[in-house]
Motif scaffolding. Structure first.
Motif, PDB file in Angstrom:
ATOM      1  N   UNK A  52      35.292  59.078  44.256  1.00 24.96           N
ATOM      2  CA  UNK A  52      34.601  60.407  43.013  1.00 24.96           C
ATOM      3  C   UNK A  52      33.974  60.422  41.006  1.00 24.96           C
ATOM      4  N   UNK A  53      33.262  60.706  40.395  1.00 20.56           N
ATOM      5  CA  UNK A  53      32.929  60.594  39.357  1.00 20.56           C
ATOM      6  C   UNK A  53      33.018  61.642  38.738  1.00 20.56           C
ATOM      7  N   UNK A  54      34.022  61.579  37.801  1.00 23.71           N
ATOM      8  CA  UNK A  54      34.295  63.686  36.870  1.00 23.71           C
ATOM      9  C   UNK A  54      33.939  63.156  35.710  1.00 23.71           C
ATOM     10  N   UNK A  55      33.622  64.107  34.953  1.00 21.19           N
ATOM     11  CA  UNK A  55      32.924  64.326  33.350  1.00 21.19           C
ATOM     12  C   UNK A  55      34.249  64.715  33.097  1.00 21.19           C
ATOM     13  N   UNK A  56      34.679  64.122  32.371  1.00 20.67           N
ATOM     14  CA  UNK A  56      35.869  64.690  31.297  1.00 20.67           C
ATOM     15  C   UNK A  56      35.903  65.115  29.915  1.00 20.67           C
ATOM     16  N   UNK A  57      35.842  66.892  29.548  1.00 22.01           N
ATOM     17  CA  UNK A  57      35.849  67.149  28.046  1.00 22.01           C
ATOM     18  C   UNK A  57      37.406  66.727  27.027  1.00 22.01           C
ATOM     19  N   UNK A  89      31.206  60.914  19.867  1.00 19.84           N
ATOM     20  CA  UNK A  89      29.413  61.640  19.664  1.00 19.84           C
ATOM     21  C   UNK A  89      30.077  63.079  20.397  1.00 19.84           C
ATOM     22  N   UNK A  90      29.601  63.431  21.546  1.00 22.72           N
ATOM     23  CA  UNK A  90      29.632  63.523  22.623  1.00 22.72           C
ATOM     24  C   UNK A  90      30.965  64.950  22.877  1.00 22.72           C
ATOM     25  N   UNK A  91      31.864  63.680  23.182  1.00 28.41           N
ATOM     26  CA  UNK A  91      33.774  64.121  23.392  1.00 28.41           C
ATOM     27  C   UNK A  91      33.599  63.961  25.258  1.00 28.41           C
ATOM     28  N   UNK A  92      33.181  62.833  25.108  1.00 34.19           N
ATOM     29  CA  UNK A  92      32.963  62.917  26.542  1.00 34.19           C
ATOM     30  C   UNK A  92      33.318  62.137  27.414  1.00 34.19           C
ATOM     31  N   UNK A  93      34.057  61.672  28.226  1.00 34.12           N
ATOM     32  CA  UNK A  93      34.693  60.568  29.081  1.00 34.12           C
ATOM     33  C   UNK A  93      34.109  60.985  30.422  1.00 34.12           C
ATOM     34  N   UNK A  94      33.771  59.244  31.152  1.00 35.64           N
ATOM     35  CA  UNK A  94      32.777  60.213  32.373  1.00 35.64           C
ATOM     36  C   UNK A  94      33.900  58.977  32.884  1.00 35.64           C
ATOM     37  N   UNK A  95      34.610  59.157  33.879  1.00 42.06           N
ATOM     38  CA  UNK A  95      35.816  58.543  34.935  1.00 42.06           C
ATOM     39  C   UNK A  95      35.044  58.572  36.230  1.00 42.06           C
ATOM     40  N   UNK A 115      48.647  60.765  22.904  1.00 43.94           N
ATOM     41  CA  UNK A 115      47.835  59.459  22.404  1.00 43.94           C
ATOM     42  C   UNK A 115      47.485  60.611  21.359  1.00 43.94           C
ATOM     43  N   UNK A 116      47.617  62.018  21.266  1.00 45.22           N
ATOM     44  CA  UNK A 116      46.919  62.489  20.361  1.00 45.22           C
ATOM     45  C   UNK A 116      45.630  63.149  19.853  1.00 45.22           C
ATOM     46  N   UNK A 117      44.724  63.056  21.567  1.00 50.27           N
ATOM     47  CA  UNK A 117      43.401  63.893  22.053  1.00 50.27           C
ATOM     48  C   UNK A 117      44.134  64.388  23.348  1.00 50.27           C
ATOM     49  N   UNK A 118      43.193  65.854  23.856  1.00 50.37           N
ATOM     50  CA  UNK A 118      43.132  66.611  24.860  1.00 50.37           C
ATOM     51  C   UNK A 118      42.357  67.111  24.923  1.00 50.37           C
ATOM     52  N   UNK A 119      42.501  67.547  26.142  1.00 50.30           N
ATOM     53  CA  UNK A 119      41.005  67.916  27.495  1.00 50.30           C
ATOM     54  C   UNK A 119      40.727  69.258  27.243  1.00 50.30           C
ATOM     55  N   UNK A 120      39.189  68.534  27.068  1.00 48.50           N
ATOM     56  CA  UNK A 120      38.809  70.757  26.906  1.00 48.50           C
ATOM     57  C   UNK A 120      38.424  70.824  28.849  1.00 48.50           C
ATOM     58  N   UNK A 121      39.255  72.176  29.092  1.00 49.41           N
ATOM     59  CA  UNK A 121      38.592  73.051  29.937  1.00 49.41           C
ATOM     60  C   UNK A 121      39.037  72.799  31.313  1.00 49.41           C
ATOM     61  N   UNK A 122      38.945  73.462  32.269  1.00 47.14           N
ATOM     62  CA  UNK A 122      39.374  72.665  33.441  1.00 47.14           C
ATOM     63  C   UNK A 122      39.036  72.408  34.759  1.00 47.14           C
TER      64      UNK A 122
END
Length: 123
Positions: A52-57, A89-95, A115-122
């Motif tokens: 399953x491919x999902x997009x994480x902000x 630049x967009x703050x997006x990771x697709x896994x 690691x100093x980052x965070x997920x945005x949204x649900x």
């Protein structure tokens, strides 16, 4: 190691310490094979036939080094088959993650937070 043994035998030095070092060296040399082929396997790899491919902000990425760090964090997570793309630049990771294989967005959020980052949204 052979030279050290030659010197120890020639000078009649105690060989206990050299023997321990030799055994330790050989165990480190064969450790990857033991982990790979033996019963010491730590984790199984996720199945890749049902992905399953999902997009994480992801918040907190500001450069290419951040992309690399986030990629490393995401690839270490259980159930993640691969990281398709990351754009700081967009703050997006697709896994891609294995469907039904211990994928937990909360664990990813915690690892990214460390690691100093965070997920945005649900997710």
């Amino acid at each position: 190691l052979g030279y050290l043994w030659f010197i120890a035998i020639r000078r009649r030095l105690p060989k206990r310490r050299l023997l321990m070092g030799t055994l330790f060296s050989f165990s480190l040399m064969f450790l990857p094979e033991l982990l790979k082929h033996g019963r010491l396997a730590i984790a199984s790899s996720p199945p890749v036939n049902d992905v399953v491919r999902i997009e994480l902000k992801v918040d907190g990425m500001g450069c290419e080094a951040c992309e690399s760090a986030v990629r490393g964090i995401l690839e270490e997570q259980p159930g993640v088959v691969g990281v398709t793309s990351i754009d700081f630049e967009k703050g997006v990771a697709i896994i891609d993650h294995a469907n039904g294989f211990s994928f937990d967005a909360a664990m990813i959020d915690k690892a990214l937070d460390e690691g100093g980052y965070s997920l945005v949204g649900d997710h």
